[in-house]
Design a protein around this motif. Structure first.
Motif: not given
Length: 105
Positions: A34-38, A42-45
């Motif tokens: 999840r730290e790479q693909h969560g 991803r979206l929030v950044q």
């Protein structure tokens, strides 16, 4: 309680404890990435780069989010253990705000 009831209760308790499957992993393999693909990472950044979309997604602008995070961040911070890493306060806040904005889990 008489002796037979106590023995029956003890046997039932042992049976239930034996049937419970042992947990072999703490975090499922799917969730480990999840730290790479969560969504948060991803979206929030990406949403932070677009203020209008960020505001529509969380119902707060970036400055309000950061101010709220600085206020509640120390309270919602969990400690790291030998077993697993906690969810960071910014991600916890994002999950909470998204739930409050939409009602979706």
């Amino acid at each position: 309680m008489d002796d037979r009831e106590i023995v029956a209760f003890g046997v039932a308790l042992l049976y239930l404890r034996r049937r419970r499957p042992r947990r072999r992993i703490w975090v499922h393999e799917i969730l480990q990435g999840r730290e790479q693909h969560g969504e948060f990472h991803r979206l929030v950044q990406e949403l932070r780069l677009d203020g209008e979309r960020f505001q529509r997604y969380f119902r707060l602008d970036r400055e309000q989010f950061d101010r709220l995070l600085s206020t509640v961040g120390p309270v919602i911070t969990m400690t790291t253990t030998n077993y697993r890493r906690p969810i960071p306060p910014a991600e916890r806040l994002a999950i909470c705000l998204r739930f409050l904005a939409t009602g979706d889990s």
